[in-house]
Design an enzyme around this catalytic site. Structure first.
Site, PDB file in Angstrom:
ATOM      1  CG  ASP A 116      -2.169   0.901   0.940  1.00 42.86           C
ATOM      2  OD1 ASP A 116      -2.082   1.796   0.069  1.00 42.86           O
ATOM      3  OD2 ASP A 116      -3.205   0.727   1.612  1.00 42.86           O
TER       4      ASP A 116
HETATM    5  C1  BGC Z   1      -5.075   3.240   0.027  1.00 43.69           C
HETATM    6  C2  BGC Z   1      -5.125   2.248  -1.111  1.00 43.69           C
HETATM    7  C3  BGC Z   1      -4.937   2.983  -2.408  1.00 43.69           C
HETATM    8  C4  BGC Z   1      -3.607   3.727  -2.370  1.00 43.69           C
HETATM    9  C5  BGC Z   1      -3.308   4.497  -3.641  1.00 43.69           C
HETATM   10  C6  BGC Z   1      -3.842   4.113  -0.027  1.00 43.69           C
HETATM   11  O1  BGC Z   1      -3.936   5.138   0.897  1.00 43.69           O
HETATM   12  O2  BGC Z   1      -5.118   2.541   1.253  1.00 43.69           O
HETATM   13  O3  BGC Z   1      -6.336   1.556  -1.111  1.00 43.69           O
HETATM   14  O4  BGC Z   1      -4.980   2.074  -3.486  1.00 43.69           O
HETATM   15  O5  BGC Z   1      -3.665   4.662  -1.302  1.00 43.69           O
HETATM   16  O6  BGC Z   1      -4.125   5.589  -3.780  1.00 43.69           O
END
Ligand code: BGC
Length: 685
Positions: free
Chosen positions: A234
């Site tokens: 993530d």
């Molecule tokens: C989120 C993810 C997301 C990523 C990219 C993170 O803060 O938890 O679900 O895909 O950001 O935007």
């Protein structure tokens, strides 16, 4: 497609620097390619409700162009409420096609974390409290996406069930709950569903960050499940170089633009150069990335181009939205509204006229359009009726009480002069959002008070709740003649709602989670640690959602799997044939005078089990469409493994020689047929 030998040759031709650059962000949503070897960068995008708006490559500043308007798909909870895997497949195909049309190689979806607490801010991005429903709906989405030469990326592995302190919180949960509740959808999606990538969660499990956990990434994903795809962190979830690299993380993504400073940037290069991390570890990661690229035809120039904002996608979204709407109660068949019998309608409530597509965090998108309930109902009725809209309550956080009072008074003045009142309330993305959880279970903005007062003036109220999570609906239930649960339901959500209200569509959605009477009725709260603690213990183990309510005889307001129809269904003739397999069959008849769809649900209950097993568990469902008086046979083919449970003591899945009660119902609490069979000793390995 390029042969595996050719992929190996490509790896041999790469310098270490080139390899390392393929393993970390080199843009907020992309890695670096290798031009001289014709390897393009991997380009990614959120997300679950449509392809996210375009950012400049090196910042979170939106590009503000017009070519990133997209179709607004329904949220995952809404899709799960259809209980229709065929619609999930179409959803995946359309989302995949839109992703390709925006030049994306990986779409960061679907979100399949289990809905453990109704307060989790991201529940709307997830599917259900039940692992079986989650798995059955996630698999076709993945197939649909990947058929378009786009990799799906499952998120967030694993136990990412609260937003409070999500970057650091440590989760303690027992093995049985991991195996039976939190792992199954991920396992099925990566093994049966061949999902090409998975996102490691922010949080820790058992004191290890998920993106550097040897147990999760190496032992479970790669060794046990033989996952040969790519593990992506993530954004900002990677916390080390050596540990993460050795324990199975393949690509580090993050939120800053100092790409070289990432853990998988120059640090990784240095550790490999110094021999602390072997080059074969890096080569394994590169091979995984190349296999993913090859699977989506990125390496030979034959990748599909996709399409967006076409009528087909809009029609598919309407179809799915219609099937997601859940009729919770309908006193004296108040719905559907017969347009011959009334002259005026008042729509009351902020959610009647509020767009939701632009909120929620990383799931927010730039929708080509979004039909609100007000727009949908106006489109449906045209000029045929007097239609009045008033806000009734405001979601403006800066509004004074005086404003709230005046809005309520205005609504009370309006309702008197109208035949039908449609109250449209619920939550919005100030509550159902990434980054924070709700702090209580109530409807916000004094909606309870508003509907109570409205009902004193005019009782002909249909109440609509829009939310991505369970919320206390007692007041809406008590002061309405019919109550509907709908969702962040895509660009056609308003029209879909109108179709259900006026009977053009017979509702067939079923709740993918339990709606309790009180917050403390949920096991995540009755036994809960304070969400701000460093470590959260999942004291309830496997007793999540209806597993808890049913095993402990707690009556919910609306049970898991509940949803009414404008017709009624008769269930009959349950039979069980047992051989190598277990064949369960029954008949279902439409008893009413309109066409309808029913979700036939199969639960199992192990009688006199020696293990720790819940009162009942969902093991199958089928959505059937029936004309008036039509009778259909419904068959479920089950295997003995379907009735196994995870035994903590032996650390293995066991099939017990016990009696299994098969429960067939219209919801988890509306069981219509029951029959039992015995698991014989000889099937137990
Ligand atoms: C989120 C993810 C997301 C990523 C990219 C993170 O803060 O938890 O679900 O895909 O950001 O935007």
């Amino acid at each position: 497609m390029i042969s595996i030998n050719k992929l190996q040759e490509l790896i041999e031709a790469m310098t270490l620097e080139e390899k390392v650059n393929m393993l970390h962000g080199n843009g907020i949503f992309e890695t670096k390619g290798i031009k001289r070897l014709n390897i393009p960068p991997l380009v990614m995008s959120d997300g679950p409700m449509g392809v996210r708006n375009e950012f400049t490559k090196d910042s979170w500043i939106p590009k503000n162009t017009t070519d990133d308007y997209v179709s607004y798909f329904l949220s995952n909870t809404a899709l799960a409420a259809t209980w229709n895997p065929a619609l999930a497949y179409t959803f995946g195909q359309d989302l995949g096609s839109e992703s390709r049309s925006r030049g994306k190689n990986i779409i960061l979806a679907p979100g399949i974390n289990i809905i453990r607490s109704p307060l989790c801010g991201r529940n709307f991005e997830y599917m259900s409290e039940d692992p079986y429903l989650t798995k059955k709906m996630a698999l076709p989405i993945i197939n649909g996406i990947q058929e378009n030469d786009v990799a799906a990326c499952l998120k967030h592995f694993v136990v990412n069930n609260q937003e409070t302190n999500r970057l650091t919180v440590n989760i303690e949960v027992n093995d049985q709950a991991l195996e039976e509740i939190y792992f199954p959808a991920f396992k099925a999606a990566l093994t049966e569903g061949h999902c090409y990538s998975v996102m490691g969660a922010y949080n820790k499990l058992r004191d290890e960050y998920c993106c550097e956990s040897k147990f999760l990434l190496q032992e479970v994903l790669k060794d046990r499940w033989k996952f040969d795809g790519v593990v992506i962190s993530d954004w900002g979830a990677c916390h080390s170089t050596k540990k993460a690299a050795l324990n199975g993380l393949d690509i580090e993504m993050s939120v800053t633009t100092d790409y070289d400073e990432y853990y998988f940037g120059s640090n990784l290069y240095d550790l490999v150069s110094a021999g602390e991390i072997s080059e074969s570890t890096i080569n394994d990661k590169i091979l995984r990335v190349l296999i993913l690229m090859n699977n989506i035809n990125m390496l030979d120039g034959s990748q599909q181009k996709g399409q967006r904002n076409c009528h087909k996608h809009q029609e598919d979204i309407l179809q799915a939205a219609q099937e997601s709407i859940v009729l919770l109660s309908n006193r004296n068949n108040f719905l559907p509204l017969n347009t011959d019998l009334f002259k005026s309608i008042a729509i009351i409530g902020d959610n009647g006229n509020l767009q939701h597509s632009n909120g929620g965090g990383s799931a927010a998108i730039k929708a080509l359009y979004e039909h609100t309930p007000l727009a949908g109902i106006s489109m449906y009725l045209g000029n045929s009726k007097k239609l009045t809209y008033v806000q009734g309550y405001t979601s403006d956080v800066d509004a004074t009480d005086e404003v709230a009072f005046n809005l309520r008074q205005e609504a009370l003045r309006i309702v008197e002069g109208h035949d039908i009142i449609i109250f449209i309330g619920g939550l919005n993305h100030d509550f159902d959002t990434e980054g924070r959880d709700r702090t209580n279970y109530q409807l916000p903005y004094q909606q309870d008070l508003l509907i109570k007062e409205l009902a004193k003036v005019n009782e002909n109220i249909v109440a609509i709740n829009i939310s991505g999570s369970a919320v206390d609906l007692s007041a809406l239930e008590n002061h309405s003649k019919a109550l509907i649960q709908t969702w962040y339901n895509g660009m056609e959500g308003g029209l879909a709602l109108a179709h259900v209200l006026f009977g053009q569509v017979n509702p067939s959605g079923k709740l993918p989670f339990t709606i309790a009477k009180n917050l403390n009725d949920y096991s995540s709260h009755s036994t809960a640690d304070n969400p701000y603690q460093d470590t959260i213990h999942y004291h309830e183990g496997i007793y999540v959602g209806y597993r808890h309510f049913d095993s402990n005889n707690i009556n919910p307001l609306y049970p898991f799997g509940h949803g009414l129809s404008y017709t009624t269904f008769d269930y009959s003739d349950l039979s069980i044939q047992q051989d190598q397999e277990i064949i369960v069959s029954l008949y279902i008849t439409n008893n009413g005078n309109c066409q309808g769809k029913e979700v036939v649900q199969l639960y199992s209950s192990a009688i006199a089990s020696k293990g720790n097993r819940p009162d009942k568990e969902l093991k199958g469902f089928k959505k059937v469409s029936l004309k008036p008086t039509e009778k259909q046979k419904v068959t479920f083919e089950m295997s003995y493994e379907d009735f196994a449970y995870y035994n903590q003591d032996s650390a293995s899945w066991l099939i017990e020689p016990t009696t299994i009660n098969i429960l067939i119902g219209s919801s988890s609490r509306d069981i219509r047929l029951e029959k039992s069979f015995l698991i014989p000793e000889n099937v137990i390995k």
